[in-house]
Design an enzyme around this catalytic site. Structure first.
Site, PDB file in Angstrom:
ATOM      1  N   GLN A   1       0.852  -1.191   0.000  1.00  0.00           N
ATOM      2  CA  GLN A   1       0.000   0.000   0.000  1.00  0.00           C
ATOM      3  C   GLN A   1       0.888   1.241   0.000  1.00  0.00           C
ATOM      4  O   GLN A   1       0.397   2.359  -0.067  1.00  0.00           O
ATOM      5  CB  GLN A   1      -0.862   0.022   1.264  1.00  0.00           C
ATOM      6  CG  GLN A   1      -1.789  -1.158   1.392  1.00  0.00           C
ATOM      7  CD  GLN A   1      -2.319  -1.283   2.816  1.00  0.00           C
ATOM      8  OE1 GLN A   1      -3.315  -0.673   3.170  1.00  0.00           O
ATOM      9  NE2 GLN A   1      -1.651  -2.063   3.644  1.00  0.00           N
TER      10      GLN A   1
ATOM     11  N   ILE B   1       3.729   4.051  -1.131  1.00  0.00           N
ATOM     12  CA  ILE B   1       4.076   4.735  -2.383  1.00  0.00           C
ATOM     13  C   ILE B   1       5.559   5.101  -2.387  1.00  0.00           C
ATOM     14  O   ILE B   1       6.030   5.776  -3.290  1.00  0.00           O
ATOM     15  CB  ILE B   1       3.204   6.009  -2.562  1.00  0.00           C
ATOM     16  CG1 ILE B   1       3.419   7.003  -1.399  1.00  0.00           C
ATOM     17  CG2 ILE B   1       1.726   5.641  -2.666  1.00  0.00           C
ATOM     18  CD1 ILE B   1       2.718   8.356  -1.620  1.00  0.00           C
ATOM     19  N   ASP B   2       6.300   4.639  -1.365  1.00  0.00           N
ATOM     20  CA  ASP B   2       7.657   5.145  -1.140  1.00  0.00           C
ATOM     21  C   ASP B   2       8.757   4.519  -1.986  1.00  0.00           C
ATOM     22  O   ASP B   2       9.919   4.919  -1.900  1.00  0.00           O
ATOM     23  CB  ASP B   2       8.020   5.034   0.347  1.00  0.00           C
ATOM     24  CG  ASP B   2       7.947   3.601   0.873  1.00  0.00           C
ATOM     25  OD1 ASP B   2       8.156   2.657   0.093  1.00  0.00           O
ATOM     26  OD2 ASP B   2       7.677   3.434   2.082  1.00  0.00           O
TER      27      ASP B   2
ATOM     28  N   HIS C   1      -1.422   1.614  -4.225  1.00  0.00           N
ATOM     29  CA  HIS C   1      -1.801   3.019  -4.035  1.00  0.00           C
ATOM     30  C   HIS C   1      -0.941   3.992  -4.836  1.00  0.00           C
ATOM     31  O   HIS C   1      -0.956   5.187  -4.561  1.00  0.00           O
ATOM     32  CB  HIS C   1      -1.768   3.370  -2.539  1.00  0.00           C
ATOM     33  CG  HIS C   1      -2.864   2.693  -1.754  1.00  0.00           C
ATOM     34  ND1 HIS C   1      -2.862   2.593  -0.380  1.00  0.00           N
ATOM     35  CD2 HIS C   1      -4.006   2.088  -2.163  1.00  0.00           C
ATOM     36  CE1 HIS C   1      -3.955   1.937   0.016  1.00  0.00           C
ATOM     37  NE2 HIS C   1      -4.652   1.619  -1.041  1.00  0.00           N
TER      38      HIS C   1
ATOM     39  N   CYS D   1      -0.970  13.861 -15.845  1.00  0.00           N
ATOM     40  CA  CYS D   1      -1.751  15.054 -16.181  1.00  0.00           C
ATOM     41  C   CYS D   1      -3.213  14.827 -15.794  1.00  0.00           C
ATOM     42  O   CYS D   1      -3.735  13.725 -15.924  1.00  0.00           O
ATOM     43  CB  CYS D   1      -1.636  15.304 -17.679  1.00  0.00           C
ATOM     44  SG  CYS D   1      -2.643  16.704 -18.231  1.00  0.00           S
TER      45      CYS D   1
ATOM     46  N   SER E   1      -2.371  -1.183   9.370  1.00  0.00           N
ATOM     47  CA  SER E   1      -3.496  -1.142  10.307  1.00  0.00           C
ATOM     48  C   SER E   1      -4.635  -2.013   9.783  1.00  0.00           C
ATOM     49  O   SER E   1      -5.545  -2.356  10.519  1.00  0.00           O
ATOM     50  CB  SER E   1      -3.987   0.299  10.485  1.00  0.00           C
ATOM     51  OG  SER E   1      -4.362   0.833   9.230  1.00  0.00           O
TER      52      SER E   1
ATOM     53  N   ASN F   1       3.707  -6.833  13.600  1.00  0.00           N
ATOM     54  CA  ASN F   1       3.260  -5.483  13.957  1.00  0.00           C
ATOM     55  C   ASN F   1       3.521  -5.293  15.460  1.00  0.00           C
ATOM     56  O   ASN F   1       3.306  -6.213  16.226  1.00  0.00           O
ATOM     57  CB  ASN F   1       1.749  -5.343  13.664  1.00  0.00           C
ATOM     58  CG  ASN F   1       1.299  -3.905  13.543  1.00  0.00           C
ATOM     59  OD1 ASN F   1       1.577  -3.078  14.409  1.00  0.00           O
ATOM     60  ND2 ASN F   1       0.587  -3.598  12.472  1.00  0.00           N
TER      61      ASN F   1
HETATM   62  P1  OAD Z   1      -1.331   3.019   9.120  1.00  0.00           P
HETATM   63  O1  OAD Z   1      -0.643   4.258   9.553  1.00  0.00           O
HETATM   64  O2  OAD Z   1      -2.808   2.985   9.126  1.00  0.00           O
HETATM   65  O3  OAD Z   1      -0.822   1.803  10.011  1.00  0.00           O
HETATM   66  C1  OAD Z   1       0.535   1.595  10.265  1.00  0.00           C
HETATM   67  C2  OAD Z   1       0.688   0.273  10.978  1.00  0.00           C
HETATM   68  O4  OAD Z   1       2.069   0.010  11.132  1.00  0.00           O
HETATM   69  C3  OAD Z   1       0.069   0.238  12.376  1.00  0.00           C
HETATM   70  O5  OAD Z   1      -0.666  -0.958  12.549  1.00  0.00           O
HETATM   71  C4  OAD Z   1       1.297   0.267  13.301  1.00  0.00           C
HETATM   72  O6  OAD Z   1       1.085  -0.430  14.524  1.00  0.00           O
HETATM   73  C5  OAD Z   1       2.322  -0.427  12.441  1.00  0.00           C
HETATM   74  N1  OAD Z   1       3.716  -0.072  12.739  1.00  0.00           N
HETATM   75  C6  OAD Z   1       4.236   1.081  13.248  1.00  0.00           C
HETATM   76  N2  OAD Z   1       5.567   1.000  13.370  1.00  0.00           N
HETATM   77  C7  OAD Z   1       5.917  -0.229  12.914  1.00  0.00           C
HETATM   78  C8  OAD Z   1       7.157  -0.928  12.783  1.00  0.00           C
HETATM   79  N3  OAD Z   1       8.333  -0.367  13.117  1.00  0.00           N
HETATM   80  N4  OAD Z   1       7.126  -2.189  12.285  1.00  0.00           N
HETATM   81  C9  OAD Z   1       5.957  -2.770  11.933  1.00  0.00           C
HETATM   82  N5  OAD Z   1       4.775  -2.172  12.036  1.00  0.00           N
HETATM   83  C10 OAD Z   1       4.741  -0.914  12.519  1.00  0.00           C
HETATM   84  O7  OAD Z   1      -0.748   2.657   7.669  1.00  0.00           O
HETATM   85  P2  OAD Z   1      -1.375   1.689   6.543  1.00  0.00           P
HETATM   86  O8  OAD Z   1      -2.047   0.517   7.149  1.00  0.00           O
HETATM   87  O9  OAD Z   1      -0.301   1.439   5.568  1.00  0.00           O
HETATM   88  O10 OAD Z   1      -3.733   5.187   1.836  1.00  0.00           O
HETATM   89  O11 OAD Z   1      -2.446   2.635   5.905  1.00  0.00           O
HETATM   90  C11 OAD Z   1      -3.188   2.191   4.818  1.00  0.00           C
HETATM   91  C12 OAD Z   1      -3.492   3.327   3.891  1.00  0.00           C
HETATM   92  O12 OAD Z   1      -4.093   4.402   4.612  1.00  0.00           O
HETATM   93  C13 OAD Z   1      -2.286   3.984   3.261  1.00  0.00           C
HETATM   94  O13 OAD Z   1      -1.825   3.288   2.114  1.00  0.00           O
HETATM   95  C14 OAD Z   1      -2.787   5.342   2.909  1.00  0.00           C
HETATM   96  C15 OAD Z   1      -3.453   5.646   4.224  1.00  0.00           C
HETATM   97  O14 OAD Z   1      -4.375   6.636   4.258  1.00  0.00           O
HETATM   98  C16 OAD Z   1      -3.917   6.144   0.932  1.00  0.00           C
HETATM   99  O15 OAD Z   1      -3.330   7.200   0.983  1.00  0.00           O
HETATM  100  C17 OAD Z   1      -4.905   5.784  -0.123  1.00  0.00           C
HETATM  101 ZN    ZN Z   2      -1.697  17.041 -20.335  1.00  0.00          ZN
END
Ligand code: OAD
Ligand code: ZN
Length: 254
Positions: A98, A100-101, A116, A124, A192, A216
């Site tokens: 998920q 984008i990095d 994502h 554009c 999450s 996690n």
């Molecule tokens: P979240 O910020 O919702 O969740 C991050 C998760 O990583 C949490 O469950 C933390 O407990 C865990 N975490 C933190 N530090 C960690 C570590 N060192 N090792 C392992 N786990 C760790 O991020 P995402 O689940 O990726 O979407 O969020 C999903 C989507 O929501 C993203 O892709 C983005 C966001 O809004 C869009 O922008 C469409």
């Molecule tokens: Zn264009």
């Protein structure tokens, strides 16, 4: 627990990984929903929706340029590197992220699905122009631009990422779902599990009889369906887990 996980991975036929912002936390990239995360500092509806871009493109670009700057300084950490090694070993068949990095690609994973989008791609809002700023070598110059415009039609360029309220790239999503159906083991790292449809991936694995191993430091939306929950930071746990997988393969006895 970690021995069990290593054994499942070592004996797997079709291992996949599903990752979220937590896997890149140790690379210095802020997550979204943790304490101090991005969604505490910014309002989603002001920086990550099509409406936000229509009403204030400058603010949205400020947000994404800030993230570009952080991401371009970040390096893959031990968890990304362990996944790349698992792929080289022939065990890991795909990473579905998920994030984008770009860090999975930088770590060396070849079979990568970015659900994502990617921070270095722009497109554009009007025509079919798109650009990969790493390939074109224009990243630095781009970061200096005020409001980036399309070289073909002069409309605004936007980040090629998925915003809230937008569909995911359908080919990527379909591929990801197919991989999840095939997977006999899925490593879920640092998410999450709150954002759908991406978060269906581990459910699909489980519904098709595969094992879900979660890493996690905190319980997540996925934890209730995880067969094994390895509590800890991605870098620490993945390093440990990889070592155990290698030992298991060497001994053949595990
Ligand atoms: P979240 O910020 O919702 O969740 C991050 C998760 O990583 C949490 O469950 C933390 O407990 C865990 N975490 C933190 N530090 C960690 C570590 N060192 N090792 C392992 N786990 C760790 O991020 P995402 O689940 O990726 O979407 O969020 C999903 C989507 O929501 C993203 O892709 C983005 C966001 O809004 C869009 O922008 C469409
Ligand atoms: Zn264009």
């Amino acid at each position: 627990m970690i021995e069990e996980a290593a054994k499942l991975i070592a004996h797997s036929h079709f291992l996949i990984a599903f990752t979220g912002a937590g896997i890149s936390a140790e690379s210095g990239i802020p997550t979204f929903r943790d304490k101090g995360g991005l969604w505490e500092k910014y309002k989603v509806e002001e920086v990550a929706t099509p409406e936000a871009f229509r009403s204030n493109p400058r603010l949205v670009w400020e947000f994404y340029k800030m993230r570009m700057k952080i991401m371009k300084e970040a390096k893959p950490n031990r968890a990304h590197l362990a996944l790349a090694e698992l792929e080289r070993m022939g065990l890991l068949k795909a990473v579905i992220t998920q994030n984008i990095d770009n860090l999975h690609r930088e770590a060396g994973n070849k079979n990568l699905i970015e659900l994502h989008g990617n921070i270095y791609r722009v497109k554009c809002i009007n025509c079919d122009y798109s650009e990969d700023l790493l390939e074109s070598g224009r990243l630095e110059e781009f970061l200096e631009e005020d409001l980036p415009k399309c070289p073909k039609c002069d409309s605004l360029l936007r980040p090629d990422v998925v915003w809230f309220g937008e569909p995911l790239p359908q080919d990527a999503l379909q591929k990801a779902f197919k991989l999840a159906e095939r997977a006999d083991v899925c490593l879920v790292i640092g998410t999450s599990g709150r954002v759908f449809p991406a978060a269906y991936i581990p459910y699909i694995v489980r519904d098709n009889g595969g094992y879900v191993i979660e890493i996690n430091p905190k319980e997540s939306g996925i934890t209730p369906i995880a067969d094994i929950f390895l509590k800890g930071r991605a870098g620490d746990v993945m390093e440990h887990l990889l070592a155990k997988v290698k030992r298991c393969l060497k001994d053949k006895g595990c």
